[in-house]
Write a protein that holds these residues in place. Structure first.
Motif, PDB file in Angstrom:
ATOM      1  N   GLY A  62      44.246  36.326  -5.737  1.00 50.95           N
ATOM      2  CA  GLY A  62      44.877  35.684  -4.663  1.00 50.95           C
ATOM      3  C   GLY A  62      45.982  34.564  -4.755  1.00 50.95           C
ATOM      4  O   GLY A  62      46.469  33.813  -4.599  1.00 50.95           O
ATOM      5  N   LEU A  63      46.680  35.152  -6.198  1.00 49.29           N
ATOM      6  CA  LEU A  63      47.784  34.353  -6.820  1.00 49.29           C
ATOM      7  C   LEU A  63      49.114  34.380  -5.821  1.00 49.29           C
ATOM      8  O   LEU A  63      49.535  35.434  -5.563  1.00 49.29           O
ATOM      9  CB  LEU A  63      48.008  34.880  -8.106  1.00 49.29           C
ATOM     10  N   THR A  64      49.748  33.144  -5.698  1.00 55.19           N
ATOM     11  CA  THR A  64      50.922  32.943  -5.059  1.00 55.19           C
ATOM     12  C   THR A  64      51.893  32.250  -6.001  1.00 55.19           C
ATOM     13  O   THR A  64      53.261  32.506  -5.811  1.00 55.19           O
ATOM     14  CB  THR A  64      50.722  32.440  -3.705  1.00 55.19           C
ATOM     15  N   ASP A  65      51.311  31.415  -6.717  1.00 56.94           N
ATOM     16  CA  ASP A  65      52.474  30.699  -7.666  1.00 56.94           C
ATOM     17  C   ASP A  65      52.750  31.329  -8.917  1.00 56.94           C
ATOM     18  O   ASP A  65      51.930  31.516  -9.745  1.00 56.94           O
ATOM     19  CB  ASP A  65      51.571  29.355  -8.166  1.00 56.94           C
ATOM     20  N   PRO A  66      54.178  31.468  -9.380  1.00 56.97           N
ATOM     21  CA  PRO A  66      54.440  32.332 -10.583  1.00 56.97           C
ATOM     22  C   PRO A  66      54.196  31.448 -11.533  1.00 56.97           C
ATOM     23  O   PRO A  66      53.773  32.085 -12.798  1.00 56.97           O
ATOM     24  CB  PRO A  66      56.001  32.454 -10.270  1.00 56.97           C
ATOM     25  N   LEU A  67      54.122  30.374 -11.610  1.00 56.24           N
ATOM     26  CA  LEU A  67      53.725  29.414 -12.808  1.00 56.24           C
ATOM     27  C   LEU A  67      52.416  29.635 -13.180  1.00 56.24           C
ATOM     28  O   LEU A  67      51.988  29.483 -14.385  1.00 56.24           O
ATOM     29  CB  LEU A  67      53.912  27.827 -12.480  1.00 56.24           C
ATOM     30  N   VAL A  68      51.416  29.700 -12.367  1.00 53.74           N
ATOM     31  CA  VAL A  68      50.268  29.969 -12.578  1.00 53.74           C
ATOM     32  C   VAL A  68      50.121  31.469 -13.116  1.00 53.74           C
ATOM     33  O   VAL A  68      49.085  31.589 -14.221  1.00 53.74           O
ATOM     34  CB  VAL A  68      49.232  29.959 -11.322  1.00 53.74           C
ATOM     35  N   ALA A  69      50.788  32.409 -12.709  1.00 55.51           N
ATOM     36  CA  ALA A  69      50.748  33.767 -13.334  1.00 55.51           C
ATOM     37  C   ALA A  69      51.241  33.542 -14.752  1.00 55.51           C
ATOM     38  O   ALA A  69      50.682  34.396 -15.584  1.00 55.51           O
ATOM     39  CB  ALA A  69      51.886  34.469 -12.469  1.00 55.51           C
ATOM     40  N   ILE A  70      52.228  32.656 -15.058  1.00 57.78           N
ATOM     41  CA  ILE A  70      52.759  32.632 -16.462  1.00 57.78           C
ATOM     42  C   ILE A  70      51.669  32.060 -17.472  1.00 57.78           C
ATOM     43  O   ILE A  70      51.318  32.500 -18.548  1.00 57.78           O
ATOM     44  CB  ILE A  70      54.101  31.654 -16.459  1.00 57.78           C
ATOM     45  N   ALA A  71      50.973  31.221 -16.662  1.00 49.80           N
ATOM     46  CA  ALA A  71      50.015  30.358 -17.704  1.00 49.80           C
ATOM     47  C   ALA A  71      48.945  31.280 -17.672  1.00 49.80           C
ATOM     48  O   ALA A  71      48.341  31.421 -18.889  1.00 49.80           O
ATOM     49  CB  ALA A  71      49.424  29.241 -16.850  1.00 49.80           C
ATOM     50  N   ALA A  72      48.522  32.189 -16.842  1.00 50.99           N
ATOM     51  CA  ALA A  72      47.481  33.483 -17.005  1.00 50.99           C
ATOM     52  C   ALA A  72      47.729  34.155 -17.862  1.00 50.99           C
ATOM     53  O   ALA A  72      46.900  34.315 -18.699  1.00 50.99           O
ATOM     54  CB  ALA A  72      47.158  33.849 -15.626  1.00 50.99           C
ATOM     55  N   GLY A  73      48.998  34.650 -17.938  1.00 54.09           N
ATOM     56  CA  GLY A  73      49.244  35.334 -18.904  1.00 54.09           C
ATOM     57  C   GLY A  73      49.317  35.049 -20.456  1.00 54.09           C
ATOM     58  O   GLY A  73      48.840  35.908 -21.354  1.00 54.09           O
ATOM     59  N   LEU A  74      49.845  33.678 -20.673  1.00 58.20           N
ATOM     60  CA  LEU A  74      49.722  32.978 -21.956  1.00 58.20           C
ATOM     61  C   LEU A  74      48.207  32.943 -22.222  1.00 58.20           C
ATOM     62  O   LEU A  74      47.903  33.251 -23.638  1.00 58.20           O
ATOM     63  CB  LEU A  74      50.194  32.006 -21.790  1.00 58.20           C
ATOM     64  N   ALA A  75      47.094  32.635 -21.439  1.00 56.30           N
ATOM     65  CA  ALA A  75      45.843  32.457 -21.577  1.00 56.30           C
ATOM     66  C   ALA A  75      45.300  33.789 -22.134  1.00 56.30           C
ATOM     67  O   ALA A  75      44.541  34.049 -23.052  1.00 56.30           O
ATOM     68  CB  ALA A  75      45.077  31.828 -20.439  1.00 56.30           C
ATOM     69  N   ALA A  76      45.729  34.983 -21.362  1.00 58.02           N
ATOM     70  CA  ALA A  76      45.039  36.230 -21.730  1.00 58.02           C
ATOM     71  C   ALA A  76      45.568  36.711 -23.194  1.00 58.02           C
ATOM     72  O   ALA A  76      44.930  37.125 -24.085  1.00 58.02           O
ATOM     73  CB  ALA A  76      45.654  37.410 -20.791  1.00 58.02           C
ATOM     74  N   CYS A  77      46.798  36.334 -23.603  1.00 59.56           N
ATOM     75  CA  CYS A  77      47.408  36.615 -24.863  1.00 59.56           C
ATOM     76  C   CYS A  77      46.652  36.027 -25.898  1.00 59.56           C
ATOM     77  O   CYS A  77      46.244  36.361 -26.863  1.00 59.56           O
ATOM     78  CB  CYS A  77      49.018  36.218 -24.863  1.00 59.56           C
ATOM     79  N   LEU A  78      46.275  34.555 -25.541  1.00 58.03           N
ATOM     80  CA  LEU A  78      45.449  33.677 -26.532  1.00 58.03           C
ATOM     81  C   LEU A  78      44.162  34.289 -26.700  1.00 58.03           C
ATOM     82  O   LEU A  78      43.706  34.620 -27.911  1.00 58.03           O
ATOM     83  CB  LEU A  78      45.412  32.393 -25.961  1.00 58.03           C
ATOM     84  N   GLY A  79      43.446  34.774 -25.600  1.00 60.94           N
ATOM     85  CA  GLY A  79      42.161  35.230 -25.784  1.00 60.94           C
ATOM     86  C   GLY A  79      42.455  36.530 -26.571  1.00 60.94           C
ATOM     87  O   GLY A  79      41.466  36.633 -27.614  1.00 60.94           O
ATOM     88  N   LEU A  80      43.356  37.650 -26.413  1.00 62.50           N
ATOM     89  CA  LEU A  80      43.307  38.706 -27.104  1.00 62.50           C
ATOM     90  C   LEU A  80      43.638  38.367 -28.429  1.00 62.50           C
ATOM     91  O   LEU A  80      43.036  38.868 -29.377  1.00 62.50           O
ATOM     92  CB  LEU A  80      44.389  39.684 -26.735  1.00 62.50           C
ATOM     93  N   ALA A  81      44.484  37.342 -28.735  1.00 60.48           N
ATOM     94  CA  ALA A  81      44.829  37.082 -30.323  1.00 60.48           C
ATOM     95  C   ALA A  81      43.382  36.176 -31.083  1.00 60.48           C
ATOM     96  O   ALA A  81      43.545  36.598 -32.170  1.00 60.48           O
ATOM     97  CB  ALA A  81      45.913  35.783 -30.336  1.00 60.48           C
ATOM     98  N   ALA A  82      42.621  36.015 -30.429  1.00 63.29           N
ATOM     99  CA  ALA A  82      41.273  35.386 -30.899  1.00 63.29           C
ATOM    100  C   ALA A  82      40.333  36.478 -31.149  1.00 63.29           C
ATOM    101  O   ALA A  82      39.612  36.670 -31.916  1.00 63.29           O
ATOM    102  CB  ALA A  82      40.733  34.348 -29.896  1.00 63.29           C
ATOM    103  N   MET A  83      40.137  37.413 -30.167  1.00 64.68           N
ATOM    104  CA  MET A  83      39.220  38.534 -30.007  1.00 64.68           C
ATOM    105  C   MET A  83      39.458  39.687 -31.003  1.00 64.68           C
ATOM    106  O   MET A  83      38.819  39.927 -31.601  1.00 64.68           O
ATOM    107  CB  MET A  83      39.042  39.144 -28.779  1.00 64.68           C
ATOM    108  N   VAL A  84      40.814  40.004 -31.130  1.00 69.54           N
ATOM    109  CA  VAL A  84      40.983  41.204 -31.811  1.00 69.54           C
ATOM    110  C   VAL A  84      40.679  41.035 -33.320  1.00 69.54           C
ATOM    111  O   VAL A  84      40.007  41.957 -34.024  1.00 69.54           O
ATOM    112  CB  VAL A  84      42.297  41.658 -31.771  1.00 69.54           C
ATOM    113  N   PRO A  85      40.956  39.982 -33.937  1.00 63.59           N
ATOM    114  CA  PRO A  85      40.597  39.779 -35.382  1.00 63.59           C
ATOM    115  C   PRO A  85      39.194  39.555 -35.708  1.00 63.59           C
ATOM    116  O   PRO A  85      38.652  40.011 -36.462  1.00 63.59           O
ATOM    117  CB  PRO A  85      41.240  38.489 -35.843  1.00 63.59           C
TER     118      PRO A  85
END
Length: 209
Positions: free
Chosen positions: A77-100
């Motif tokens: 139910g996202l409407t705030d683009p800043l939250v979307a950017i933060a979520a994208g960064l969080a997902a990238c951090l998560g992938l960066a931690a999980m892949v190795p």
């Protein structure tokens, strides 16, 4: 003086030398080196350091998945683009931690196969059974088995309980997906630990006969 065939504890014990290069002065020397090699290889497979790495890897995977899961939940139910950017960064951090860490898990499984094969090569040097208590390692074997049981039970409970208890309006689909992913990580890690404990037990029975 240490045997010339035994390396430093920092290095993996090499396979036994070929028949034409074996220089043991007698059977007692051969058995002594065989025992040392089996102890060290077994420690590399089942020791406290390996169990600690196993659990730390699991913790890291859960942290990485928490970043990804948090990003997924925040997008509902996202409407705030800043939250979307933060979520994208969080997902990238998560992938960066999980892949190795996933690579570490895979390499650990492959290393276990190498260690087990090398241990069998050393055991095959002499037909006498291996009765060394350090090889049986009942305490560490039990620690691996209990840890695996707890992880599998927690993983299955989390993966099935959250969807079963979810109620429309109270629990969102992203929240259910996050819980199931976290449970799956626990369950798979538990299966890996259980497989290691069972494989070690079979190896002990095989070589002690």
């Amino acid at each position: 003086m240490p045997s010339p065939t035994m390396p430093s504890r920092k290095l993996l014990p090499p396979p036994p030398p070929p028949v034409h290069l074996r220089t043991w002065p007698g059977r007692e020397a051969l058995l002594a080196d065989r025992t040392m090699a089996i102890r060290e290889l077994n420690r590399r497979m089942l020791g406290g350091g390996r169990l600690t790495l196993f659990l730390l890897t699991l913790a890291g995977l859960q942290v990485g998945w928490a970043f990804i899961g948090g990003a997924i939940v925040s997008l509902d139910g996202l409407t705030d683009p800043l939250v979307a950017i933060a979520a994208g960064l969080a997902a990238c951090l998560g992938l960066a931690a999980m892949v190795p860490l996933v690579i570490v898990v895979v390499l650990g499984i492959r290393q276990d196969g190498t260690l087990r094969a090398r241990l069998l090569e050393w055991a095959a040097l002499d037909p006498s059974p291996v009765h060394d208590a350090r090889f049986r390692a009942p305490g560490m074997s039990l620690a691996w088995l209990l840890s695996a049981f707890v992880l599998c039970a927690a993983g299955l409970g989390l993966a099935f309980a959250v969807p079963a208890l979810a109620r429309p309006g109270d629990t969102t689909y992203p929240e259910v997906a996050y819980a199931m992913g976290a449970g799956l990580i626990l369950w798979v890690h538990g299966l890996i630990g259980a497989a290691k404990a069972v494989a070690h037990r079979r190896l002990v029975l095989r070589l002690a006969a």
